[in-house]
Enzyme design. Sequence first.
Site, PDB file in Angstrom:
ATOM      1  N   GLY A  74       0.853  -1.188   0.000  1.00 18.48           N
ATOM      2  CA  GLY A  74       0.000   0.000   0.000  1.00 18.48           C
ATOM      3  C   GLY A  74       0.885   1.232   0.000  1.00 18.48           C
ATOM      4  O   GLY A  74       2.060   1.151   0.335  1.00 18.48           O
ATOM      5  N   CYS A  97       5.266  -6.332   1.603  1.00 17.62           N
ATOM      6  CA  CYS A  97       5.621  -4.918   1.646  1.00 17.62           C
ATOM      7  C   CYS A  97       4.860  -4.206   2.773  1.00 17.62           C
ATOM      8  O   CYS A  97       5.036  -4.547   3.931  1.00 17.62           O
ATOM      9  CB  CYS A  97       5.394  -4.272   0.278  1.00 17.62           C
ATOM     10  SG  CYS A  97       6.205  -2.674   0.167  1.00 17.62           S
ATOM     11  N   TYR A  98       3.963  -3.272   2.465  1.00 17.35           N
ATOM     12  CA  TYR A  98       3.203  -2.602   3.529  1.00 17.35           C
ATOM     13  C   TYR A  98       2.481  -3.643   4.401  1.00 17.35           C
ATOM     14  O   TYR A  98       2.395  -3.482   5.624  1.00 17.35           O
ATOM     15  CB  TYR A  98       2.201  -1.626   2.911  1.00 17.35           C
ATOM     16  CG  TYR A  98       1.369  -0.889   3.935  1.00 17.35           C
ATOM     17  CD1 TYR A  98       1.889   0.203   4.618  1.00 17.35           C
ATOM     18  CD2 TYR A  98       0.074  -1.301   4.235  1.00 17.35           C
ATOM     19  CE1 TYR A  98       1.143   0.875   5.580  1.00 17.35           C
ATOM     20  CE2 TYR A  98      -0.686  -0.637   5.193  1.00 17.35           C
ATOM     21  CZ  TYR A  98      -0.151   0.455   5.856  1.00 17.35           C
ATOM     22  OH  TYR A  98      -0.902   1.110   6.801  1.00 17.35           O
ATOM     23  N   HIS A 115       8.244  -7.554  -3.046  1.00 21.59           N
ATOM     24  CA  HIS A 115       7.038  -7.916  -3.801  1.00 21.59           C
ATOM     25  C   HIS A 115       7.231  -9.258  -4.504  1.00 21.59           C
ATOM     26  O   HIS A 115       7.761  -9.300  -5.618  1.00 21.59           O
ATOM     27  CB  HIS A 115       6.715  -6.827  -4.825  1.00 21.59           C
ATOM     28  CG  HIS A 115       6.174  -5.592  -4.206  1.00 21.59           C
ATOM     29  ND1 HIS A 115       4.848  -5.431  -3.880  1.00 21.59           N
ATOM     30  CD2 HIS A 115       6.796  -4.463  -3.805  1.00 21.59           C
ATOM     31  CE1 HIS A 115       4.671  -4.258  -3.317  1.00 21.59           C
ATOM     32  NE2 HIS A 115       5.843  -3.645  -3.259  1.00 21.59           N
ATOM     33  N   GLU A 166       5.021 -10.980  -5.834  1.00 19.38           N
ATOM     34  CA  GLU A 166       4.014 -11.163  -6.882  1.00 19.38           C
ATOM     35  C   GLU A 166       4.453 -10.641  -8.248  1.00 19.38           C
ATOM     36  O   GLU A 166       3.817 -10.945  -9.255  1.00 19.38           O
ATOM     37  CB  GLU A 166       2.683 -10.505  -6.460  1.00 19.38           C
ATOM     38  CG  GLU A 166       2.655  -8.975  -6.473  1.00 19.38           C
ATOM     39  CD  GLU A 166       3.231  -8.312  -5.217  1.00 19.38           C
ATOM     40  OE1 GLU A 166       4.071  -8.923  -4.534  1.00 19.38           O
ATOM     41  OE2 GLU A 166       2.844  -7.161  -4.937  1.00 19.38           O
ATOM     42  N   ASP A 220     -16.227 -11.384 -23.623  1.00 24.66           N
ATOM     43  CA  ASP A 220     -16.956 -11.616 -22.372  1.00 24.66           C
ATOM     44  C   ASP A 220     -18.365 -12.150 -22.611  1.00 24.66           C
ATOM     45  O   ASP A 220     -18.764 -13.162 -22.020  1.00 24.66           O
ATOM     46  CB  ASP A 220     -17.032 -10.333 -21.532  1.00 24.66           C
ATOM     47  CG  ASP A 220     -15.665  -9.720 -21.305  1.00 24.66           C
ATOM     48  OD1 ASP A 220     -14.666 -10.431 -21.516  1.00 24.66           O
ATOM     49  OD2 ASP A 220     -15.597  -8.526 -20.949  1.00 24.66           O
ATOM     50  N   LYS A 222      -9.819 -11.278 -16.996  1.00 22.57           N
ATOM     51  CA  LYS A 222      -9.949 -11.390 -18.448  1.00 22.57           C
ATOM     52  C   LYS A 222      -9.228 -12.621 -19.032  1.00 22.57           C
ATOM     53  O   LYS A 222      -9.790 -13.343 -19.845  1.00 22.57           O
ATOM     54  CB  LYS A 222      -9.364 -10.125 -19.084  1.00 22.57           C
ATOM     55  CG  LYS A 222      -9.646  -9.988 -20.557  1.00 22.57           C
ATOM     56  CD  LYS A 222     -10.982  -9.356 -20.747  1.00 22.57           C
ATOM     57  CE  LYS A 222     -11.269  -8.942 -22.152  1.00 22.57           C
ATOM     58  NZ  LYS A 222     -12.560  -8.230 -22.207  1.00 22.57           N
TER      59      LYS A 222
END
Length: 515
Positions: free
Chosen positions: A58, A85-86, A174, A176, A232, A371
Site C-alpha cells: 500500500g 511490503c506494507y 514484492h 508477486e 466476455d 480477463k
Amino acid sequence: MDTEVAETVLVIDFGAQYAQLIARRVRELNVYSELVPHDITAAELVAKKPAAIVLSGGPKSVHVDGAPLLDQAIFDLGVPIFGMCYGAQVIAHQLGGTVGRNEQGEYGRTEMSAIDGADSKLLAGLPAEQSVWMSHFDAITEAPEGFVATASTEASPVAVLENHERRIYGVQYHPEVGHTPHGMEVLGSFLHDIAECSPTWTMGNFIDDAVEKIAAQVGTGRVICGLSGGVDSAVAAALVHKAIGAQLTCVFVDTGLMRANEGEQVVETFKRHQGIELIHVRAEDRFFNKLEGVEDPEDKRKAIGEIFIREFEAASEGIADANFLLQGTLYPDVIESGTKDAAKIKSHHNVGGLPDDMEFELVEPLRSLFKDEVRQVGTELGLPDEIVWRQPFPGPGLGVRIIGEVTRELVAILQHADLIVREEIAKAGLERSIWQAFAVLPDIRSVGVMGDERTYARPIIIRAVTSEDAMTADWARLPYDLLESMSSRIINEVDGVNRVAYDITSKPPGTIEWE
Ligand code: XMP
C-alpha cells in the site's frame, strides 16, 4: 453469483497497485482468491471462511494518521497470514515490532541474503542470495516477539519475518511481480505448505461448478443474452448454453458499425457452430438514420446507446417468458465499481447497459474471473481464437473512430483500412502482445499526388497501444517495416485515402479511442 469453492484465499487490499495481481498469482497457483477491503472486520472475514489471508502492499506509512490497519482480532483467528511490503509492515507494527523510517528507501531490484542459521519455511529450498523487487521507504527494523528474521538486505534488516507457531509471515519485497524471480515459489510455499491449501482450482473445475450453479439459478426459466461479438459476452453465452441449452436465446444487434465481416462471424460462430438460438437484428438502417447530422462525440455515443437499447428491448419482448438476463461482468468490474469515483471522460455503452425498468434477474457467471481466465474458459468451451483473442472493441463501434458525421460510405472506408491494420499486425505476429490496433478516420483532408494527379482526400490514422487494463496505455513501438506495409497497402487498396499517420500519444493525456 456467489462463488463457493472449497478453499478461498482472501487478499486484503491496502490500496496497492498490485492487489489484483496478487489475487491472480494465487489463482495461478491453483487456489481460488478474492480481494477484500482492508477495513473488513474479523467477524466479516470469518464469515467468508478463508483458508489463508494475504495482506497487500500500500502507498501509506503505518506511522501517518489514518494509516490503514487490520482489525487486530484478525491476527488471533488462527488463519495463516502472509504480508507483502506494507502488509508485512502492518504485521510488524500491530504485533509489537518496529517499523522505522529509513534514510533512504529501496526501489527496484535488490539483493537479499538469507540469515545464517535462521529456520525459514518461506525460503526453504531457495538460494541463500536472491534478487527481489523492492518498493518501500519505511522498513521493519525489529521483528515482533515470537517472530524470526530470516533474510535481510542492505536497507532492510528484517526483509523476511516468520512465526511458524502462529503461521504469520511477511516479506518486505514484492513476490508477486515478475522481477522477483523466486516470488511464485515463496507464495507457493505459503499457500501449499504452510496454509495447506490444495492446488485444485482449475478452469475445468470452474466450468463444472458454474454450469451447476447456472442450472440451479435458472431452473426452467429463459435467459436472454445480448451478444456483442466481444469475448466476455461470447464466453458467458457459451457457458450458459452448456448449462441450460435451448433455454438460452441470444440477441445480436447489428449496428452496421462493426468491423469488416464481424457480424457474419458472430452469427456463424454462435448459430452454426455452437447451435445457440440467435436473433440477428439487422438494425443498420436505423442506426445510420439516427446518426445523420450528428457530429459531437457524446451526442453520437448517446444516440448509438439509445437506439441499441431500443432494438434490444424490441427483440427481447418477442421472447416469451424471458426472466433472466445474462451479463458478461468480470471481476475487475465488480471490485472497481465499489470504489471507483472517477470523473466521467466518456459515456460507455455496453451490451446490456439496460434501462432501469427492465425486469430481469441477472445471471453473471464470469463475475469472479479475470480477463485472461475468461479467455481460458472460452478456449475450453471450444470458441474459436478469433473470438477468444478478440481485441477490446467499444460498444459504439466504428462510430467513435470516425470523427464527425458517420455515414455508410465512411464506415466502408474505415472497415477496409482497419482490416488491413489488423491483417498486418497478425502477419507480424503481434496480435496478442498489442492491446489494440486499429484505424481512425478523421474529418480532414490533405493534398497529395497519385499517378501525376492531384488528390484531395482523407488520411487514415493508425492507433496501436500496449496496456494492462486500458486505464493507462502507451503507443506501441511498431517496427518501421510494419508501418510501411500498412501505409502502402492502405493508400493503394482503400479508395478515398491519400495519407497515413501514426498516433504517438499515450493515455493519459490521450484516450485510446479518438472519441
Ligand atoms: P478509452 O478511449 O476511454 O478506452 O481510453 C478505454 C477502453 O475502453 C474501450 N471503450 C469502450 N468499451 N463501450 C465499451 O464496451 C464503450 O463505449 C467504450 N468506449 C471505449 C476502448 O476500446 C478501450 O479498450
